[in-house]
Write an enzyme that holds these catalytic residues in place. Structure first.
Site, PDB file in Angstrom:
ATOM      1  N   GLY A   1       0.843  -1.213   0.000  1.00  0.00           N
ATOM      2  CA  GLY A   1       0.000   0.000   0.000  1.00  0.00           C
ATOM      3  C   GLY A   1       0.868   1.249   0.000  1.00  0.00           C
ATOM      4  O   GLY A   1       1.860   1.313   0.726  1.00  0.00           O
TER       5      GLY A   1
ATOM      6  N   ARG B   1       1.034  -4.951  -5.718  1.00  0.00           N
ATOM      7  CA  ARG B   1       1.087  -6.198  -4.970  1.00  0.00           C
ATOM      8  C   ARG B   1       1.362  -7.269  -6.015  1.00  0.00           C
ATOM      9  O   ARG B   1       0.724  -7.293  -7.063  1.00  0.00           O
ATOM     10  CB  ARG B   1      -0.217  -6.414  -4.212  1.00  0.00           C
ATOM     11  CG  ARG B   1      -0.373  -5.341  -3.107  1.00  0.00           C
ATOM     12  CD  ARG B   1      -1.432  -5.682  -2.098  1.00  0.00           C
ATOM     13  NE  ARG B   1      -1.251  -4.871  -0.903  1.00  0.00           N
ATOM     14  CZ  ARG B   1      -1.942  -3.760  -0.644  1.00  0.00           C
ATOM     15  NH1 ARG B   1      -2.858  -3.327  -1.489  1.00  0.00           N
ATOM     16  NH2 ARG B   1      -1.724  -3.085   0.466  1.00  0.00           N
TER      17      ARG B   1
ATOM     18  N   ASP C   1       4.481  -4.683   6.254  1.00  0.00           N
ATOM     19  CA  ASP C   1       4.950  -5.987   6.746  1.00  0.00           C
ATOM     20  C   ASP C   1       5.033  -7.032   5.629  1.00  0.00           C
ATOM     21  O   ASP C   1       5.953  -7.843   5.605  1.00  0.00           O
ATOM     22  CB  ASP C   1       4.112  -6.480   7.932  1.00  0.00           C
ATOM     23  CG  ASP C   1       2.658  -6.680   7.592  1.00  0.00           C
ATOM     24  OD1 ASP C   1       2.191  -6.105   6.583  1.00  0.00           O
ATOM     25  OD2 ASP C   1       1.965  -7.412   8.316  1.00  0.00           O
TER      26      ASP C   1
ATOM     27  N   THR D   1       4.116   2.513   5.707  1.00  0.00           N
ATOM     28  CA  THR D   1       2.713   2.083   5.787  1.00  0.00           C
ATOM     29  C   THR D   1       1.958   3.001   6.725  1.00  0.00           C
ATOM     30  O   THR D   1       2.505   3.410   7.754  1.00  0.00           O
ATOM     31  CB  THR D   1       2.581   0.625   6.294  1.00  0.00           C
ATOM     32  OG1 THR D   1       1.209   0.376   6.626  1.00  0.00           O
ATOM     33  CG2 THR D   1       3.413   0.345   7.540  1.00  0.00           C
TER      34      THR D   1
ATOM     35  N   ASP E   1      -0.367   2.051   8.531  1.00  0.00           N
ATOM     36  CA  ASP E   1      -0.945   1.231   9.611  1.00  0.00           C
ATOM     37  C   ASP E   1      -0.172   1.302  10.937  1.00  0.00           C
ATOM     38  O   ASP E   1      -0.721   0.953  11.979  1.00  0.00           O
ATOM     39  CB  ASP E   1      -1.017  -0.244   9.185  1.00  0.00           C
ATOM     40  CG  ASP E   1      -1.869  -0.445   7.950  1.00  0.00           C
ATOM     41  OD1 ASP E   1      -2.608   0.472   7.586  1.00  0.00           O
ATOM     42  OD2 ASP E   1      -1.785  -1.531   7.340  1.00  0.00           O
TER      43      ASP E   1
ATOM     44  N   ASP F   1       1.994  -0.703  11.962  1.00  0.00           N
ATOM     45  CA  ASP F   1       1.923  -2.042  12.566  1.00  0.00           C
ATOM     46  C   ASP F   1       3.228  -2.832  12.458  1.00  0.00           C
ATOM     47  O   ASP F   1       3.214  -4.058  12.512  1.00  0.00           O
ATOM     48  CB  ASP F   1       0.773  -2.841  11.930  1.00  0.00           C
ATOM     49  CG  ASP F   1       0.946  -3.016  10.433  1.00  0.00           C
ATOM     50  OD1 ASP F   1       1.818  -2.344   9.848  1.00  0.00           O
ATOM     51  OD2 ASP F   1       0.209  -3.825   9.839  1.00  0.00           O
TER      52      ASP F   1
ATOM     53  N   ARG G   1      -5.590  -2.430   8.701  1.00  0.00           N
ATOM     54  CA  ARG G   1      -5.425  -3.859   8.452  1.00  0.00           C
ATOM     55  C   ARG G   1      -5.136  -4.655   9.718  1.00  0.00           C
ATOM     56  O   ARG G   1      -4.024  -5.047  10.010  1.00  0.00           O
ATOM     57  CB  ARG G   1      -4.316  -4.109   7.425  1.00  0.00           C
ATOM     58  CG  ARG G   1      -4.259  -5.567   7.045  1.00  0.00           C
ATOM     59  CD  ARG G   1      -3.757  -5.795   5.663  1.00  0.00           C
ATOM     60  NE  ARG G   1      -2.379  -5.343   5.506  1.00  0.00           N
ATOM     61  CZ  ARG G   1      -1.698  -5.526   4.403  1.00  0.00           C
ATOM     62  NH1 ARG G   1      -2.239  -6.104   3.390  1.00  0.00           N
ATOM     63  NH2 ARG G   1      -0.460  -5.109   4.334  1.00  0.00           N
TER      64      ARG G   1
HETATM   65  P1  ADP Z   1       2.388  -4.261   2.622  1.00  0.00           P
HETATM   66  O1  ADP Z   1       3.838  -4.259   2.350  1.00  0.00           O
HETATM   67  O2  ADP Z   1       1.767  -2.898   2.525  1.00  0.00           O
HETATM   68  O3  ADP Z   1       2.039  -5.000   3.896  1.00  0.00           O
HETATM   69  P2  ADP Z   1       1.394  -6.574   1.084  1.00  0.00           P
HETATM   70  O4  ADP Z   1       1.112  -7.400   2.280  1.00  0.00           O
HETATM   71  O5  ADP Z   1       0.363  -6.559   0.012  1.00  0.00           O
HETATM   72  O6  ADP Z   1       1.666  -5.046   1.418  1.00  0.00           O
HETATM   73  O7  ADP Z   1       2.774  -7.093   0.471  1.00  0.00           O
HETATM   74  C1  ADP Z   1       3.341  -6.462  -0.664  1.00  0.00           C
HETATM   75  C2  ADP Z   1       4.026  -7.466  -1.553  1.00  0.00           C
HETATM   76  O8  ADP Z   1       5.118  -8.082  -0.861  1.00  0.00           O
HETATM   77  C3  ADP Z   1       3.158  -8.653  -1.992  1.00  0.00           C
HETATM   78  O9  ADP Z   1       2.316  -8.341  -3.072  1.00  0.00           O
HETATM   79  C4  ADP Z   1       4.241  -9.645  -2.420  1.00  0.00           C
HETATM   80  O10 ADP Z   1       4.760  -9.324  -3.683  1.00  0.00           O
HETATM   81  C5  ADP Z   1       5.334  -9.389  -1.372  1.00  0.00           C
HETATM   82  N1  ADP Z   1       5.225 -10.393  -0.289  1.00  0.00           N
HETATM   83  C6  ADP Z   1       4.409 -10.360   0.786  1.00  0.00           C
HETATM   84  N2  ADP Z   1       4.590 -11.451   1.565  1.00  0.00           N
HETATM   85  C7  ADP Z   1       5.527 -12.211   0.948  1.00  0.00           C
HETATM   86  C8  ADP Z   1       6.152 -13.468   1.231  1.00  0.00           C
HETATM   87  N3  ADP Z   1       5.853 -14.171   2.316  1.00  0.00           N
HETATM   88  N4  ADP Z   1       7.085 -13.931   0.348  1.00  0.00           N
HETATM   89  C9  ADP Z   1       7.409 -13.220  -0.746  1.00  0.00           C
HETATM   90  N5  ADP Z   1       6.860 -12.036  -1.068  1.00  0.00           N
HETATM   91  C10 ADP Z   1       5.933 -11.514  -0.246  1.00  0.00           C
HETATM   92  O1  F6P Z   2      -1.624  -1.628   4.568  1.00  0.00           O
HETATM   93  C1  F6P Z   2      -2.162  -0.419   4.194  1.00  0.00           C
HETATM   94  C2  F6P Z   2      -3.642  -0.536   3.916  1.00  0.00           C
HETATM   95  O2  F6P Z   2      -4.114   0.744   3.564  1.00  0.00           O
HETATM   96  C3  F6P Z   2      -4.463  -1.148   5.041  1.00  0.00           C
HETATM   97  O3  F6P Z   2      -4.746  -0.257   6.087  1.00  0.00           O
HETATM   98  C4  F6P Z   2      -5.670  -1.634   4.293  1.00  0.00           C
HETATM   99  O4  F6P Z   2      -6.231  -2.747   4.933  1.00  0.00           O
HETATM  100  C5  F6P Z   2      -5.118  -2.047   2.963  1.00  0.00           C
HETATM  101  O5  F6P Z   2      -3.882  -1.387   2.808  1.00  0.00           O
HETATM  102  C6  F6P Z   2      -6.015  -1.743   1.803  1.00  0.00           C
HETATM  103  O6  F6P Z   2      -5.401  -2.189   0.645  1.00  0.00           O
HETATM  104  P1  F6P Z   2      -5.886  -1.932  -0.846  1.00  0.00           P
HETATM  105  O7  F6P Z   2      -4.950  -0.959  -1.448  1.00  0.00           O
HETATM  106  O8  F6P Z   2      -5.738  -3.268  -1.498  1.00  0.00           O
HETATM  107  O9  F6P Z   2      -7.277  -1.443  -0.822  1.00  0.00           O
END
Ligand code: ADP
Ligand code: F6P
Length: 327
Positions: A14, A75, A106, A129, A131, A133, A175
């Site tokens: 995000g 993502r 995360d 982020t 969040d 978190d 989240r």
């Molecule tokens: P954020 O970083 O905001 O928490 P996401 O959880 O969507 O966002 O993670 C972002 C990207 O990081 C995912 O689309 C994926 O490409 C990569 N990613 C997340 N978890 C893993 C994992 N366990 N192994 C490899 N890549 C990951």
């Molecule tokens: O991690 C950042 C965040 O904005 C969360 O607070 C929320 O749950 C999520 O991303 C929303 O993601 P998307 O961009 O897929 O709507």
């Protein structure tokens, strides 16, 4: 260990206000210290699909005050697969990238940890982020701006809540973590925050009504953290309407409003400090760590700790404070 000459930089997951300030700081600190910088577009997708271009000091001019990320973000499911990461590794070699800086949440740092282990590759992360978190850092880049946006929105909703004598449930992001909801509630003088960290222990709506909310007030505002654990504002409002038909209930979901906008001074400064610290960390030979801030000091947090769910706790004193101030 290869001497680092070229640093790859990406934003992932995000978007968060302040990511551009972080991109600027990483790029300029790297160039200042004699490194080359390659920008990777669309997060890990750009690594897998080879969307990589040089960044110069002037490539990051005039971006500091904008929300979003000039490197774009995405993502990427493919990066979660062994084949996807192999493709990413081939592109890293093709472009002569010796280390990576990853700005994200995360999920992005979990991906970084997986990749760093698989290819024994130096990566430094920045917590990007809204969040807040990630463990090991008091603040993440974007959190303060999102909190201020929430405050701006709730202040306006309060006018209607008060004029029409209504009970508003306002859903905020996070989240599955309640930092935005809890501190947003304190900052706006809301009656309560319904957050996932507490929802597992007790029914916060029932508690709230038992405490007698709306007894002394004609309007109320309750912030609800989006999460399957809280059920979200819609579900909570539905229950409130059923059980308390006398209440004039409304719902507002703030949604992606919270992710945009010009970053606050605090986020710009945090992003600038953390961006420079990422380059310093690589120069010291650090790898697989996230830059954090602990009481205004820069700290190095191993990825494995930063992404550990449950390590960053809600401060119970803030929960109590909110309750105390909302009588
Ligand atoms: P954020 O970083 O905001 O928490 P996401 O959880 O969507 O966002 O993670 C972002 C990207 O990081 C995912 O689309 C994926 O490409 C990569 N990613 C997340 N978890 C893993 C994992 N366990 N192994 C490899 N890549 C990951
Ligand atoms: O991690 C950042 C965040 O904005 C969360 O607070 C929320 O749950 C999520 O991303 C929303 O993601 P998307 O961009 O897929 O709507």
């Amino acid at each position: 260990m290869t001497r680092i000459k070229t640093i790859g930089l990406l934003t992932s997951g995000g978007d968060a206000p302040g990511m551009n300030a972080a991109i600027r700081a990483v790029t300029r600190s790297a160039i200042y210290n004699g490194f080359k910088v390659k920008g990777i577009y669309h997060g890990y997708r750009g690594l897998v699909e080879d969307e990589i271009a040089d960044l110069e000091a002037q490539s990051v001019s005039n971006i500091m005050h904008h929300g979003g990320t000039i490197l774009k973000t995405a993502r990427c499911q493919e990066f979660k697969t062994v084949e996807g990461r192999k493709q990413a590794w081939e592109n890293i070699q093709k472009h002569g990238i010796d280390a990576l800086v990853v700005i994200g949440g995360d999920g992005s740092l979990s991906g970084a940890l997986q990749f760093a282990k698989e290819y024994d590759f130096p990566i430094v992360g920045l917590p990007g982020t809204i969040d807040n978190d990630l463990s090991g850092t008091d603040h993440t880049i974007g959190y303060d701006t999102a909190l201020n946006t929430i405050m701006w929105c709730v202040d306006r909703i309060r006018d209607t809540a008060s004029s029409h004598e209504r009970l508003f449930f306002i859903e905020v992001m996070g989240r599955e973590s309640g930092f935005l909801a809890l501190n947003g509630a304190i900052a706006t003088g809301a009656e309560a925050a319904i957050i996932p960290e507490i929802s597992t222990e007790k029914d916060q709506l029932v508690e709230l009504i038992k405490r007698g909310f709306r007894k002394s007030k004609r309007s109320s505002i309750v912030l609800v953290a989006e999460s399957p654990v809280t059920g979200g504002a819609m579900a909570i409002a539905e229950r409130a309407r059923k059980n308390y038909p006398q209440m004039n209930v409304r719902v507002t979901i703030l949604g992606h409003l919270q992710r945009g906008g010009s970053p606050t001074a605090q986020d710009r400064i945090l992003a600038s400090r953390m961006g420079a610290a990422a380059i310093e960390a690589l120069m010291e030979g650090q790898r697989n760590i996230m830059i954090g801030d602990d009481d205004e000091k820069i700290v190095y947090v191993p990825f494995s700790k930063a992404i550990r769910r449950g390590d960053k706790q809600i401060d119970p004193r803030l929960v109590e404070l909110l309750q105390q101030l909302s009588i």
